[in-house]
Design an enzyme around this catalytic site. Structure first.
Site, PDB file in Angstrom:
ATOM      1  N   GLY A   1      -4.253   5.322  -2.180  1.00  0.00           N
ATOM      2  CA  GLY A   1      -5.516   5.067  -1.506  1.00  0.00           C
ATOM      3  C   GLY A   1      -6.453   4.187  -2.300  1.00  0.00           C
ATOM      4  N   TYR A   2      -6.099   2.924  -2.471  1.00  0.00           N
ATOM      5  CA  TYR A   2      -6.971   1.961  -3.141  1.00  0.00           C
ATOM      6  C   TYR A   2      -7.654   1.043  -2.118  1.00  0.00           C
ATOM      7  CZ  TYR A   2      -4.891   2.975  -7.762  1.00  0.00           C
ATOM      8  OH  TYR A   2      -4.477   3.569  -8.918  1.00  0.00           O
ATOM      9  N   SER A   3      -6.859   0.343  -1.303  1.00  0.00           N
ATOM     10  CA  SER A   3      -7.359  -0.739  -0.455  1.00  0.00           C
ATOM     11  C   SER A   3      -8.277  -0.231   0.650  1.00  0.00           C
ATOM     12  CB  SER A   3      -6.189  -1.507   0.162  1.00  0.00           C
ATOM     13  OG  SER A   3      -5.413  -2.126  -0.837  1.00  0.00           O
TER      14      SER A   3
ATOM     15  N   GLU B   1       2.471   0.380 -13.282  1.00  0.00           N
ATOM     16  CA  GLU B   1       2.533   0.319 -11.821  1.00  0.00           C
ATOM     17  C   GLU B   1       2.916  -1.085 -11.360  1.00  0.00           C
ATOM     18  OE1 GLU B   1      -0.539   0.429  -8.089  1.00  0.00           O
ATOM     19  OE2 GLU B   1      -1.067   1.581  -9.873  1.00  0.00           O
TER      20      GLU B   1
ATOM     21  N   THR C   1      -3.237  -9.730  -4.863  1.00  0.00           N
ATOM     22  CA  THR C   1      -2.654 -10.987  -4.427  1.00  0.00           C
ATOM     23  C   THR C   1      -2.345 -11.893  -5.624  1.00  0.00           C
ATOM     24  OG1 THR C   1      -4.768 -12.151  -4.220  1.00  0.00           O
ATOM     25  CG2 THR C   1      -4.025 -10.861  -2.320  1.00  0.00           C
ATOM     26  N   ASN C   2      -1.413 -12.827  -5.404  1.00  0.00           N
ATOM     27  CA  ASN C   2      -1.062 -13.745  -6.482  1.00  0.00           C
ATOM     28  C   ASN C   2      -2.244 -14.588  -6.933  1.00  0.00           C
ATOM     29  OD1 ASN C   2       1.568 -12.888  -6.671  1.00  0.00           O
ATOM     30  ND2 ASN C   2       2.454 -14.919  -6.401  1.00  0.00           N
TER      31      ASN C   2
END
Length: 703
Positions: free
Chosen positions: A441-443, A558, A688-689
């Site tokens: 539950g991060y985003s 992670e 994201t990259n």
């Protein structure tokens, strides 16, 4: 100073000599190169001794590359190896009285486009397929002005003074070393230009701030740093294999050369973009480094790869990519896991399928979940490289244990590091048995890679916390028992990351609802709404407002876990692709020299480079400084994502429409079309990259 016995002093002494006697071609001449050659010989640069000191030779080669100097140390090394049985030759090379170059092909009266030819006294003509190798004196040298500085030369040769029969294997190995030397020198020149551009970006101000703070500069710089680090790791891998007399060292060298041929010019032009007009004029080092990079890369064509291209080797010999493992413990564990995997069905499967309880239980019985934890927490003190070897093999063989493996890194590691005795007693046994199901539950709708923008709030209410907010793109939320939740516990904290705390919240808690979504990959993710969800304070892991510390302490592991899974998937696709190509070379990649063969070789180089960078990230996380580990893990994540993207498109280009089918009869049993759909996730998972490249740039000091 004998090169073979005092390697630690080589780079410093080499740099000092080059600075004093060469610097850059704007202040050097052909006569200077002769003088430098003699001085280098006096310092022992060409006294190779016993033991084939390749590491020292390449260290010297890097030093010459950084100085845009064509001093042919690798030529001397190869000539000394081949002519060891010719009396007096090695001594003459060591003394600098024989300034020798190695030229591919039989002895001829004249040869053109010879690097350092104006300073050479002799040429060793080396037939690529073996045969009579001849030492010929240089009777006359005519400069050939052009890109290279100093100029290449057309040499007129006298009759052979000495010779020796060289078998095809030795001739091929010699050519591999010469190609490696050119690649290493070009990479070193590009590295020096890149480092200068980074320094320039820190001090050059435009529009009121350093240009290193501009997103375009950061993105470009990070990409080129990854290219360089990957290239340097490929070279180090070759050195290890050469020193160990591994039979695949020459193939490893060709992987390194192929990467350098593509990457060095990109790095060089990237440096010029950042340097701007400052690097365009010859008062700066960059123009001379530009000449060096391109002169060395184009000359690779004169030394054709003795085994054929990377793709030719893969298609024609049955060879596979070299292993990235160097840790004996990781090698041993990988063998155990492979034996285990041989007993389990290995069909392509969607990543949102549930774990197989029987396979999970069998792995748990072997102590493979949580094995890096201390013994007091139920682990066996295994290394991170062993853990990643396990994860790699499990992902490669597509074992149905993805969730159990992820729980070890995402929840287990933070609980081991920050959990209370009660939390360890409750959660760690479940994780070791593979029985804890969770979601991350991060985003949030407005907080993806930027966790400082979290809006989910946890408010203290007596001994409890009341949590409200929305989490998005949450994998496994519809089946998970717990959510590993980041929530804001201080609305006014500055910086904002200082106001986050971490919680383990039961998904069955009142106030939690989920809405399902299906991703391009077929994966089910959810939006999770939390409406005044009440949890006890014992659900909090780590200190209040210390959640960012909890996250960052385990973030490297992670990221490596996520990147490792994707890398293993790509490696599996690669092996399936090579198997399909070998079954029908003419119908898939065509004859040697074809565009599709080149595409296969490019995928091979990228796949191996990603594996080496992951292994380096694991070693750094195990023993390096934390900031370095975070930097390398970000590099690994970016490269793995880019390789996954290249592979998804490249496999379909090579194999055609059938590879876009998702049936068991399709090439790879549908793994290629699935990999293509999954490749988009590679750019998103774990940040994201674009964000990761920004972090890499800041790690290099750009802000």
């Amino acid at each position: 100073m004998p090169v073979a016995t005092d390697m630690e002093r080589v780079p410093a002494e080499a740099a000092e000599l080059l600075t004093r006697q060469w610097r850059f071609p704007d202040s050097a001449s052909d006569a200077d190169l002769v003088g430098l050659w003699r001085s280098a010989a006096a310092q022992g640069w060409f006294a190779f001794g016993d033991g084939d000191p390749l590491a020292a030779v390449l260290a010297l080669t890097r030093a010459t590359g950084a100085a845009a100097c064509p001093l042919p140390v690798m030529d001397g090394f190869v000539a000394a190896l081949l002519l060891a049985a010719v009396p007096g030759t090695a001594a003459d090379i060591a003394a600098g009285t024989m300034r020798i170059l190695v030229v591919p092909g039989p002895a001829t009266p004249a040869v053109s486009c010879v690097e350092s030819g104006m300073a050479a006294s002799h040429v060793l003509a080396l037939p690529a397929a073996g045969g009579r190798a001849s030492v010929c004196p240089v009777d006359d040298a005519i400069p050939q002005p052009g890109l290279a500085m100093p100029s290449w030369a057309r040499l007129h040769l006298g009759g052979p003074e000495a010779g020796i029969e060289i078998d095809p294997v030795r001739a091929g190995q010699a050519l591999s070393l010469l190609r490696l030397g050119l690649a290493v020198r070009a990479l070193a020149a590009a590295r020096h230009a890149h480092d200068q551009s980074v320094a320039h970006a820190k001090r050059r101000r435009q529009f009121g701030r350093p240009i290193g703070g501009f997103g375009a500069v950061q993105q470009r710089t990070a990409s080129r740093e990854i290219d360089l680090v990957a290239g340097e790791l490929l070279v180090e891998d070759t050195m290890r294999r050469y020193d160990a007399r591994s039979p695949d060292w020459a193939f490893s060298a060709e992987l390194a050369v192929s990467h350098a041929a593509a990457a060095a010019p990109l790095v060089q032009v990237g440096a010029h973009h950042t340097l701007g007009a400052t690097g365009y004029y010859e008062e700066h080092d960059a123009p001379w480094l530009f000449r060096r990079v391109h002169a060395d890369i184009v000359r690779l064509q004169a030394y054709a790869p003795p085994q054929g291209t990377v793709a030719d080797v893969l298609v024609g010999t049955g060879a596979g990519l070299p292993s990235a493992d160097t840790d004996p413990g990781a090698v041993a564990l990988r063998d155990q896991v492979r034996s285990f995997c041989a007993e389990v069905s290995s069909r392509p499967r969607l990543i949102d399928e549930e774990d197989d309880p029987a396979v999970v239980a069998a792995m748990a019985a072997r102590g493979w979940f949580g094995m890096t934890w201390p013994a007091a927490d139920g682990g066996s003190g295994a290394t991170l490289t062993e853990q990643l070897a396990l994860q790699d093999e499990a992902a490669y063989h597509q074992l149905p244990v993805t969730n159990a493996m992820a729980a070890v890194s995402v929840i287990g590691e933070p609980v081991v590091e920050h959990g209370t005795a009660e939390q360890k007693g409750k959660y760690l046994p479940l994780i070791r048995e593979g029985k804890l199901t969770f979601c991350l539950g991060y985003s949030e709708p407005d907080a993806g890679s930027d966790l400082s923008s979290l809006k989910t709030v946890a408010v203290r209410d007596g001994e409890d916390w009341v949590i409200s907010g929305t989490k998005t793109w949450i994998t496994n939320a519809h089946t998970a028992e717990y959510i590993w939740l980041a929530a804001r516990t201080d609305q006014d904290a500055r910086p904002a990351l200082a106001g986050i705390s971490m919680f383990i919240v039961p998904m069955a808690a009142p106030g939690i609802t989920t809405r399902r979504h299906r991703a391009l990959s077929g994966q089910v993710t959810c939006t999770v709404d939390l409406d005044r969800v009440r949890v006890a304070d014992r659900a909090r892991v780590g200190g209040v407002n210390r959640g960012w510390q909890v996250i960052t302490d385990t973030l490297t592991g992670e990221r490596l876990m996520l990147a490792g899974r994707l890398a293993a998937m790509t490696r599996r696709q690669f092996d399936e692709l090579v198997a399909a190509v070998r079954a029908d070379p003419d119908g898939t990649v065509g004859p040697p020299g074809s565009q599709k063969r080149a595409g296969l070789g490019d995928l091979a180089v990228k796949t191996h480079a990603a594996g080496l960078l992951l292994a380096e990230a694991a070693r750094s996380a195990q023993s390096g400084p934390a900031h370095e580990a975070r930097l390398v893990s970000s590099m690994a994540g970016v490269l793995v994502a880019e390789v996954a993207d290249s592979f998804g498109r490249g496999a379909l280009d090579i194999l055609g429409p059938e590879a876009a089918l998702g049936t068991s009869e399709a090439p790879g049993a549908g793994i290629f079309e699935y990999g293509l759909r999954l490749s988009i996730l590679a750019f998103l998972g774990g940040g994201t990259n674009d964000v990761q490249r920004g972090l890499i740039a800041r790690g290099l000091g750009l802000s």
